[in-house]
Enzyme design. Structure first.
Site, PDB file in Angstrom:
ATOM      1  N   ASP A 124      -1.959  -3.565 -12.904  1.00 48.44           N
ATOM      2  CA  ASP A 124      -0.989  -3.082 -13.883  1.00 48.44           C
ATOM      3  C   ASP A 124      -0.920  -1.562 -13.894  1.00 48.44           C
ATOM      4  O   ASP A 124       0.160  -0.976 -14.047  1.00 48.44           O
ATOM      5  CB  ASP A 124      -1.349  -3.586 -15.279  1.00 48.44           C
ATOM      6  CG  ASP A 124      -0.998  -5.055 -15.484  1.00 48.44           C
ATOM      7  OD1 ASP A 124      -0.367  -5.641 -14.583  1.00 48.44           O
ATOM      8  OD2 ASP A 124      -1.357  -5.614 -16.530  1.00 48.44           O
ATOM      9  N   GLU A 129       5.621  -6.529  -7.338  1.00 42.86           N
ATOM     10  CA  GLU A 129       5.392  -5.132  -6.979  1.00 42.86           C
ATOM     11  C   GLU A 129       6.626  -4.480  -6.370  1.00 42.86           C
ATOM     12  O   GLU A 129       6.540  -3.417  -5.758  1.00 42.86           O
ATOM     13  CB  GLU A 129       4.212  -5.031  -6.003  1.00 42.86           C
ATOM     14  CG  GLU A 129       4.444  -5.665  -4.641  1.00 42.86           C
ATOM     15  CD  GLU A 129       4.072  -7.148  -4.593  1.00 42.86           C
ATOM     16  OE1 GLU A 129       3.729  -7.622  -3.493  1.00 42.86           O
ATOM     17  OE2 GLU A 129       4.121  -7.817  -5.640  1.00 42.86           O
TER      18      GLU A 129
END
Length: 446
Positions: A339, A365
């Protein structure tokens, strides 16, 4: 049916201390009643000392013998006890869950929490055919962790992220939960925080199914005294969290429909709900982790930007980028570290692009940047600048990171799916060619 006043729903059993008292005294009072927070009074102002702040004392080099005034506490709102509950809705977005209720002479009368409001709502006015599933789009993104993560890392994450709970998940199934109330117990028993979170999590987890009616959800919250509902699907897989606040707002929305005879109150609540709905509309358009646009909102922005481009005979470029070896980061360092990588890259994209550029977390991502009035060559230069900036970034625990890019120019009417597909081809080419590079669409325009 009338809306109650603050004094009607406030809890008068308040644990409090004063700003000139010592921190040690405040902690003793907190632990005596196993409270996770304690109210601090300073004249006509009211503050809250939380268990998470107690954990930070050593880190901030603050002694227990110091006065509470040494701490930077969060101020909480105060209302007179005759205040109508409608006027309390504006406080539901406060970081603190508390609203202090005071007498006419400003002395403390009681405390209202989200739980107090929820417990005083009559579920008979709620539509039975509304289910939790209908409102999951309003729920906060659930923060979940692996059971082997060190407890200290979890507490640090809770403090920095502002989350009052974390869900422990295994194979997408919730197996445990840790809340700020549990943090008080960790403090009380001076627990070893180097142990994995599985040693301290509450298990099994009480859940509700996404097809649970709002009536049943309210009754569940009242019975369990929970601040949140953990929602699962028919296979017991985690799908989201619904907070008390969302249930409250939903309930008041229903109340407004059945109180036509109270025109003045109806007008007041409608105004408040319109303001709240605007905030939820914004929430629904953003990715909760990075604060960037989500895929649904980005599609709308692309379509409107494309129409503007065609009308003005201008160009439009699109960049898609993917963080290299991101799965390895998650597998090696965990999702909390992952994160941090995503948030760091998102911040770089925001810092290095123009205000008119539109940035989206496309999924996982992957990120997409839409560049109005920018040609292919210019977009290539921007992508290269972003590539270099990301490659120069080092993240604690993870180390250096990099990303690969695909760049397209749009010169005619194209569906977003077509442009993304072409940019994805270029991104794949960049990955195949060694990663940490930019690939442009051959020729001018697509």
């Amino acid at each position: 049916m009338k809306f109650p006043n603050a004094q009607d729903i406030a809890s008068t059993n308040v644990v409090y201390t004063y700003m000139q008292d010592t921190i040690e005294y405040a902690i003793e009072k907190m632990l005596e009643g196993e409270h996770r927070d304690i109210i601090v009074i300073d004249g006509e102002n009211y503050y809250v000392l939380t268990a998470m702040e107690v954990l930070k004392l050593k880190e901030d080099h603050i002694k227990l013998s110091d006065q509470i005034s040494h701490l930077n506490l969060r101020k909480i709102p105060a209302v007179v006890k005759e205040t109508n509950v409608l006027n309390l809705l504006k406080y539901l977005d406060e970081l603190s869950e508390y609203i202090c209720v005071v007498n006419d002479d400003k002395t403390i009368y009681g405390i209202i929490t989200h739980t107090d409001i929820t417990s005083n709502i009559d579920p008979e006015v709620i539509l039975d055919n509304y289910t939790i599933e209908d409102f999951l789009k309003l729920s906060r993104r659930v923060r979940w962790i692996n059971k082997e993560v060190k407890t200290l890392d979890v507490l640090t994450h809770m403090h920095t992220s502002g989350n009052d709970s974390v869900i422990v998940v295994e194979d997408q199934t919730p197996i445990g939960i840790l809340t700020t109330k549990d943090v008080v117990q960790l403090i009380k028993h001076q627990s070893d925080l180097t142990l994995p979170i599985k040693e301290y999590m509450n298990s099994p987890v009480d859940v509700v199914y996404k097809r649970t009616s709002v009536r049943e959800a309210l009754e569940f919250v009242k019975k369990k005294h929970y601040k949140r509902l953990i929602v699962v699907d028919e296979h017991d897989k985690l799908v989201g969290i619904i907070s008390q606040k969302e249930l409250i707002l939903l309930t008041y929305n229903r109340w407004s429909l059945v109180m036509k005879e109270h025109q003045a109150e109806l007008q007041e609540i409608n105004t408040l709900l319109i303001e709240q709905n605007r905030e939820y509309e914004l929430m629904a358009s953003l990715d909760s982790l990075t604060g960037l646009y989500n895929r649904h909102k980005f599609k709308q922005l692309y379509n409107s930007s494309l129409e503007t481009m065609l009308q003005r005979l201008e160009v439009l470029s699109l960049i898609i980028l993917d963080i290299d070896h991101f799965k390895k980061v998650n597998d090696t360092y965990g999702h909390i570290a992952g994160d941090e990588v995503l948030k760091t890259v998102a911040q770089i994209l925001q810092d290095e692009t123009r205000r008119i550029d539109m940035i989206c977390r496309w999924g996982g991502e992957e990120f997409v940047v839409l560049l109005p009035t920018v040609s292919l060559e210019q977009a290539g230069q921007i992508a290269e600048k972003l590539r270099v900036k990301i490659a120069q970034t080092s993240i604690e625990q993870v180390g250096d990171i990099s990303a690969s890019f695909g760049v397209c120019e749009v010169k005619e009417r194209k569906r977003l799916e077509e442009v993304i597909a072409k940019a994805d081809e270029l991104l794949y080419k960049a990955k195949k060619s060694g990663r940490n590079r930019v690939e442009l669409c051959e020729g001018r325009g697509y």
